[in-house]
Every structure is written in C-alpha cells, then in structure tokens.
Enzyme design. Structure first.
Site, PDB file in Angstrom:
ATOM      1  N   ARG A  88       4.207 -39.654  -3.764  1.00 25.03           N
ATOM      2  CA  ARG A  88       5.084 -38.731  -4.379  1.00 25.03           C
ATOM      3  C   ARG A  88       5.867 -39.287  -5.652  1.00 25.03           C
ATOM      4  NH1 ARG A  88       8.910 -39.629   0.200  1.00 25.03           N
ATOM      5  NH2 ARG A  88       7.814 -41.699  -0.049  1.00 25.03           N
TER       6      ARG A  88
ATOM      7  N   CYS B 173       1.058 -30.928  -8.887  1.00 25.65           N
ATOM      8  CA  CYS B 173       0.312 -30.893  -7.623  1.00 25.65           C
ATOM      9  C   CYS B 173       0.175 -29.860  -6.884  1.00 25.65           C
ATOM     10  CB  CYS B 173       0.582 -32.267  -6.998  1.00 25.65           C
ATOM     11  SG  CYS B 173       0.412 -33.709  -7.728  1.00 25.65           S
TER      12      CYS B 173
ATOM     13  N   PHE C 138      -1.852 -40.314  -2.427  1.00 28.14           N
ATOM     14  CA  PHE C 138      -0.793 -39.667  -1.871  1.00 28.14           C
ATOM     15  C   PHE C 138       0.591 -39.770  -2.253  1.00 28.14           C
ATOM     16  CE2 PHE C 138      -4.171 -40.282   1.240  1.00 28.14           C
ATOM     17  CZ  PHE C 138      -4.574 -39.194   1.383  1.00 28.14           C
TER      18      PHE C 138
ATOM     19  N   LYS D 236       0.503 -43.543 -25.769  1.00 32.28           N
ATOM     20  CA  LYS D 236       0.788 -43.783 -24.410  1.00 32.28           C
ATOM     21  C   LYS D 236       0.168 -45.463 -24.091  1.00 32.28           C
ATOM     22  CE  LYS D 236      -0.178 -40.694 -21.205  1.00 32.28           C
ATOM     23  NZ  LYS D 236      -1.008 -39.876 -20.407  1.00 32.28           N
TER      24      LYS D 236
ATOM     25  N   THR E  60      -7.622 -35.765  -7.463  1.00 39.23           N
ATOM     26  CA  THR E  60      -7.508 -34.556  -6.564  1.00 39.23           C
ATOM     27  C   THR E  60      -8.808 -33.572  -7.032  1.00 39.23           C
ATOM     28  OG1 THR E  60      -5.494 -34.779  -5.997  1.00 39.23           O
ATOM     29  CG2 THR E  60      -6.377 -32.860  -5.426  1.00 39.23           C
TER      30      THR E  60
ATOM     31  N   THR F 268      -6.802 -33.283 -13.055  1.00 38.78           N
ATOM     32  CA  THR F 268      -7.801 -32.080 -12.717  1.00 38.78           C
ATOM     33  C   THR F 268      -6.779 -30.859 -12.712  1.00 38.78           C
ATOM     34  OG1 THR F 268      -7.330 -32.449 -10.090  1.00 38.78           O
ATOM     35  CG2 THR F 268      -9.319 -33.407 -11.118  1.00 38.78           C
TER      36      THR F 268
ATOM     37  N   LYS G  24      -6.949 -34.951   1.194  1.00 37.85           N
ATOM     38  CA  LYS G  24      -5.977 -34.723   0.058  1.00 37.85           C
ATOM     39  C   LYS G  24      -5.616 -33.293  -0.192  1.00 37.85           C
ATOM     40  CE  LYS G  24      -3.629 -35.163  -3.343  1.00 37.85           C
ATOM     41  NZ  LYS G  24      -2.607 -36.218  -4.257  1.00 37.85           N
TER      42      LYS G  24
HETATM   43  C1  UGA Z   1       2.996 -34.257  -3.616  1.00 38.31           C
HETATM   44  C2  UGA Z   1       2.804 -34.561  -2.291  1.00 38.31           C
HETATM   45  O1  UGA Z   1       3.962 -34.662  -1.620  1.00 38.31           O
HETATM   46  C3  UGA Z   1       2.190 -35.984  -2.528  1.00 38.31           C
HETATM   47  O2  UGA Z   1       2.045 -36.668  -1.246  1.00 38.31           O
HETATM   48  C4  UGA Z   1       0.953 -35.850  -3.221  1.00 38.31           C
HETATM   49  O3  UGA Z   1       0.259 -37.272  -3.593  1.00 38.31           O
HETATM   50  C5  UGA Z   1       1.227 -35.233  -4.510  1.00 38.31           C
HETATM   51  O4  UGA Z   1       1.986 -34.037  -4.496  1.00 38.31           O
HETATM   52  C6  UGA Z   1      -0.103 -35.142  -5.406  1.00 38.31           C
HETATM   53  O5  UGA Z   1      -0.934 -34.458  -4.996  1.00 38.31           O
HETATM   54  O6  UGA Z   1      -0.391 -35.998  -6.336  1.00 38.31           O
HETATM   55  P1  UGA Z   1       4.934 -34.610  -5.583  1.00 38.31           P
HETATM   56  O7  UGA Z   1       4.300 -33.416  -6.422  1.00 38.31           O
HETATM   57  O8  UGA Z   1       5.555 -35.778  -6.240  1.00 38.31           O
HETATM   58  O9  UGA Z   1       4.060 -34.890  -4.197  1.00 38.31           O
HETATM   59  O10 UGA Z   1       6.096 -33.707  -4.974  1.00 38.31           O
HETATM   60  P2  UGA Z   1       6.746 -33.436  -3.431  1.00 38.31           P
HETATM   61  O11 UGA Z   1       7.841 -34.451  -3.133  1.00 38.31           O
HETATM   62  O12 UGA Z   1       5.802 -33.092  -2.669  1.00 38.31           O
HETATM   63  O13 UGA Z   1       7.485 -32.047  -4.011  1.00 38.31           O
HETATM   64  C7  UGA Z   1       6.949 -30.912  -4.356  1.00 38.31           C
HETATM   65  C8  UGA Z   1       8.027 -29.817  -4.437  1.00 38.31           C
HETATM   66  O14 UGA Z   1       8.264 -29.217  -3.340  1.00 38.31           O
HETATM   67  C9  UGA Z   1       9.117 -30.017  -5.450  1.00 38.31           C
HETATM   68  O15 UGA Z   1       9.343 -28.935  -6.309  1.00 38.31           O
HETATM   69  C10 UGA Z   1      10.165 -30.131  -4.251  1.00 38.31           C
HETATM   70  O16 UGA Z   1      11.392 -29.868  -4.642  1.00 38.31           O
HETATM   71  C11 UGA Z   1       9.702 -28.919  -3.378  1.00 38.31           C
HETATM   72  N1  UGA Z   1      10.223 -29.002  -1.779  1.00 38.31           N
HETATM   73  C12 UGA Z   1       9.973 -30.151  -1.293  1.00 38.31           C
HETATM   74  C13 UGA Z   1      10.897 -27.964  -1.525  1.00 38.31           C
HETATM   75  O17 UGA Z   1      11.311 -27.233  -2.178  1.00 38.31           O
HETATM   76  N2  UGA Z   1      11.357 -27.939  -0.025  1.00 38.31           N
HETATM   77  C14 UGA Z   1      11.445 -29.394   0.647  1.00 38.31           C
HETATM   78  O18 UGA Z   1      11.858 -29.376   1.669  1.00 38.31           O
HETATM   79  C15 UGA Z   1      10.591 -30.405  -0.012  1.00 38.31           C
END
Ligand code: UGA
Length: 434
Positions: A150, A263, A148, A35, A121, A85, A207
């Site tokens: 995404r 996450c 935070f 990496k 986290t 984590t 968080k």
């Molecule tokens: C999430 C949080 O949104 C971030 O703010 C946070 O920083 C991050 O975790 C983290 O803890 O590091 P992420 O895991 O990249 O981000 O993904 P999200 O965009 O939150 O989506 C999570 C899941 O929810 C996906 O599987 C998505 O398909 C699903 N989802 C999202 C739904 O099923 N419906 C929705 O309306 C939105």
C-alpha cells in the site's frame, strides 16, 4: 544474491531498495534518466514514508545502484519486472506494452538458471505467455510474485508482507523458482511470513481479486452511505456496528469520497475486461462497484453547490488532493476530480495538501495551490476536507471559523466531529451522516 529490478516507479523503486535492505546486491533499471539520477543519489523521486532512509542506506552501502542500461542486468540471478500496467486509452483493459518491453529487453541478458519474476499486476494468462517466451529464448524460467504493498506503508509492506505468493510453472522449473524466491525472501520467511506456492493463473488472480474485494468493500459501505442519506441513518455508526462482526471486520469500511489511486480503479476495470474476454459474466457487479464509487465524487460537488448557492466566483478551500493521506500520488484522485469539477463550475478553488500540491499542479495547473493551510482557508466560502491527512483530522472549528468568510464545511472523509462544528456556527455536512 545479485538481483535486478526492471522499472523504478512506485513498486520497483521500493522493491529495489528493500531487496538491498535484505542484504542483496541490487541494480534497478528504468528508462527515465531523471528518475534514475535521483535514485542513484539515494533520493526518493516521490513521497513515501521510510523510503528515503532505506534508499540512502542501500546506495551508501554499495549494494544498491540504478541505471538506464538494461545490459547491466546481466549477471543477476533473479530479475524482477515491476513496470506499470496502466489502463489502455479508450478501453478498460490493462496495457501490457511496458511488461512486454521489459521482458523482451531482458531476454538477451539472461543466463541459464536465471529467474524472471513478474511483480506487475497483469490479466490472468500473461505469465503463461511470458513464461513460454522466456523458456523458448533462454535457459531461464519465469515466476509470478504479485505485490500487495500500500502506498504510505510501502516499505513495511515489502519487508513484512501479510503473505508471499509465488506463481510457478509445474515440475522441476517450479521447484527451482520456489527455491530461488525463498532465498530472496529468506529474512522475512524466517520471521514467519506465510508463503503460498501456486500455479501462474492463481497467483495472477490472487492480486486482482484482492484489489477487487477491497474496492467492493469500500463501495458497499458507500452504497450504505447513500441509503443512510435517504433515511437519516448514520453510516459511520453502521460501519462500527457491522465491523464488530469478525467475519465482516471494520477495516476498509470507511464511507466517504471513495477509492482512487493508481491501482484499485484501473484494476477492477481491467479485471472486468478480462472476464469479458473469457466470456464470463462473473464480474458484472464490478461495474456497480465503480459506479457507486464515482457517484460519491458527484455527491460532494452537489453538497458544495448546495451550501454555496451561487458557485460562480465562490472561494472553495480544498483540503487534501492526494488520493489518500501519506502519499503525494494524485492518479485518479477523487479529491482532484472534485476540485476540478468545482473549478469547471466557475468556483475559485484553492488547494492545500501537505505533500501532493506539486504532483497535482502538473495535472491540474488551472487550480490555485496554497503554501499552507491558513492561506487556503483565508476568505473561503466553503471548506471541503477531501483527503484525511492527520493535520486535517485535528482541525479546530474556532481557528478555521476565524479564517473563513462563511462557516460551511463538507467532511468528505467522515473524520470530523460534526456536532462540534455546528456548535461553532458551521453548516457542516458529512457523507452518509445526518
Ligand atoms: C491498494 C491495495 O490496498 C494494495 O494492497 C495493493 O498492493 C495496491 O493497491 C496495488 O495494487 O498496488 P493503494 O492503492 O496504495 O493500495 O491504496 P489503499 O490503501 O488500498 O486505498 C485505496 C483508496 O481507497 C484510497 O483512495 C482510499 O482513500 C480509499 N479508501 C480506503 C476508502 O475510501 N475507504 C476505506 O475504508 C479505505
């Protein structure tokens, strides 16, 4: 400012590259040699839109380098801890061994006035414990500055977040930590990003409670999808209608296959485990949030079985295996779970994903991976749209219909206009839609 970033996974690699983009002199440290080699050559080891450009710029400018040698953190003023984590095997609690190892490894290289900044986290209480350790072993201090970002929007979320949260110790140490972090984030702060200064526990809780809220919002609408399925209502219209209420809001109200990734699932479990340790029942509802979420995966398997009749030997085209679009991440991917379950029932599963086939094949080598969409669709007895990549939202029923053996489709992300598919002779199912 000279900065070190310990851990160059999703969070750390993006953070290191973005800190260089802000003009800092950054060294990223990771134990994984391959990496580090990729990153040092200015290449992203995973798919993240915008990251290759920022990485390449940083490396070319000489402001960004990567190493496996922790000693190279010496001389940096601020040290970000961005290691994973994960969920502990056999329990729901967060596994803190990487965070502890990162902070422990930093200690011999810290100088007076340095600041260690936790981004990982962690369960509430971790920062206080590590802060004591850092202060007792060096003249440095510790702050907690949760992330935070995404996936898919990681660079933009790091450079222009909705807010910065600094968890700092009391007294002068807190003032110094705040001033150093303000210097690190001077650019975005000048552009008006909000910044909140709190104690350690509040920052840690911000968080996990944000992720718990998002997970709850998704499971809420998925619970409504279950009700809609039993009553003939349409959950997508319901979401549009309640989403117009600004107090509710339409974002994160997309019913479908539910949440996955590295996450949300593990964070809600670790948060419950921490509440249990504290002797509190406050987060018992998160067990239901988790259960609703996992039921949606079973529902999609059941729909596929229902449409197929005979699963054994049936050809199943799985469109999308990443946990969400614009990512090659398959950690706790709902789509991968469904694909594996159908394979386990004897189906011949062929997966197509624009980016995640490589990462999925490592975890699930038993599935077949098509090189393109047409190959996945050819001769399919049922098509399952499991991750809503833009390419799949635009599918044309006539084109798909000409490739498949049987016109059957499950839209597990509710992104297709089902009447058009039915008009083209498909048996078409959504989640929570009649
Ligand atoms: C999430 C949080 O949104 C971030 O703010 C946070 O920083 C991050 O975790 C983290 O803890 O590091 P992420 O895991 O990249 O981000 O993904 P999200 O965009 O939150 O989506 C999570 C899941 O929810 C996906 O599987 C998505 O398909 C699903 N989802 C999202 C739904 O099923 N419906 C929705 O309306 C939105």
């Amino acid at each position: 400012m000279r900065i070190s970033v310990i851990g160059c996974g999703y969070l750390g690699a993006v953070h290191a590259a973005c800190m260089a983009e802000l003009g800092h002199d950054v060294v990223g440290v990771d134990v994984d040699e391959s990496k580090v080699a990729e990153l040092a050559a200015g290449r992203a080891p995973f798919f993240e839109p915008g990251l290759p450009e920022v990485l390449a710029r940083g490396v070319a400018s000489g402001r960004l380098r990567f190493t496996t040698d922790m000693a190279e953190t010496a001389g940096a003023r601020v040290h970000f801890v961005a290691v994973g984590t994960p969920q502990t095997a056999g329990s729901h609690a967060a596994d803190l061994r990487y965070v502890d190892a990162a902070v422990g490894g930093l200690l011999p290289h810290l100088s007076d006035g340095d600041l260690v900044v936790g981004k990982s986290t962690v369960p509430v209480g971790t920062a206080a414990r590590l802060g004591d350790l850092v202060r007792a072993s060096s003249g440095a201090d510790l702050a907690w500055n949760p992330e935070f970002l995404r996936e898919g929007f990681a660079v933009a979320d790091t450079l222009s977040p909705d807010r910065f949260v600094y968890g700092v110790p009391g007294g002068e140490g807190g003032e110094r930590a705040t001033a150093l972090l303000d210097e690190v984030y001077a650019g975005p702060l000048a552009a008006g990003m909000p910044r909140l200064v709190t104690d350690y526990a509040t920052a840690e809780l911000v968080k996990v409670s944000a992720n718990a809220f998002l997970a709850t919002k998704i499971s809420f609408i998925n619970a409504m999808a279950e009700i809609a399925e039993a009553t003939g209502a349409d959950v997508t219209q319901l979401a549009d209608a309640i989403g117009h209420d600004a107090r509710i809001g339409r974002r994160f109200l997309n019913a479908g296959l539910g949440f996955g990734g590295g996450c949300l699932p593990k964070d809600i479990r670790a948060f419950q485990a921490r509440a249990d340790e504290l002797g509190l029942e406050s987060l018992a509802f998160l067990a239901d949030v988790d259960a609703v979420n996992l039921r949606r995966r079973r529902r999609v398997v059941d729909l596929a079985v229902e449409l197929l009749g005979e699963v054994e030997g049936a050809r199943v085209a799985v469109l999308g295996v990443a946990f969400k679009p614009d990512s090659d991440d398959v950690r706790d991917s709902p789509a991968l779970d469904v694909a594996r379950a159908l394979h386990g029932l004897g189906a011949q599963v062929v997966v197509y994903d624009p980016q995640a086939a490589g990462t999925a094949a490592k975890l699930a080598p038993e599935l077949a991976y098509a090189a393109d969409l047409e190959e996945a669709l050819a001769g399919a007895d049922v098509v399952l749209l499991l991750t809503e990549w833009q390419q799949f939202r635009q599918l044309d029923p006539a084109v798909v219909g000409a490739l498949v053996a049987h016109r059957r489709i499950v839209d597990a992300r509710n992104v297709l206009a089902l009447p058009a598919w039915r008009h083209a002779g498909f048996e078409a199912r959504g989640l929570g839609r009649p």
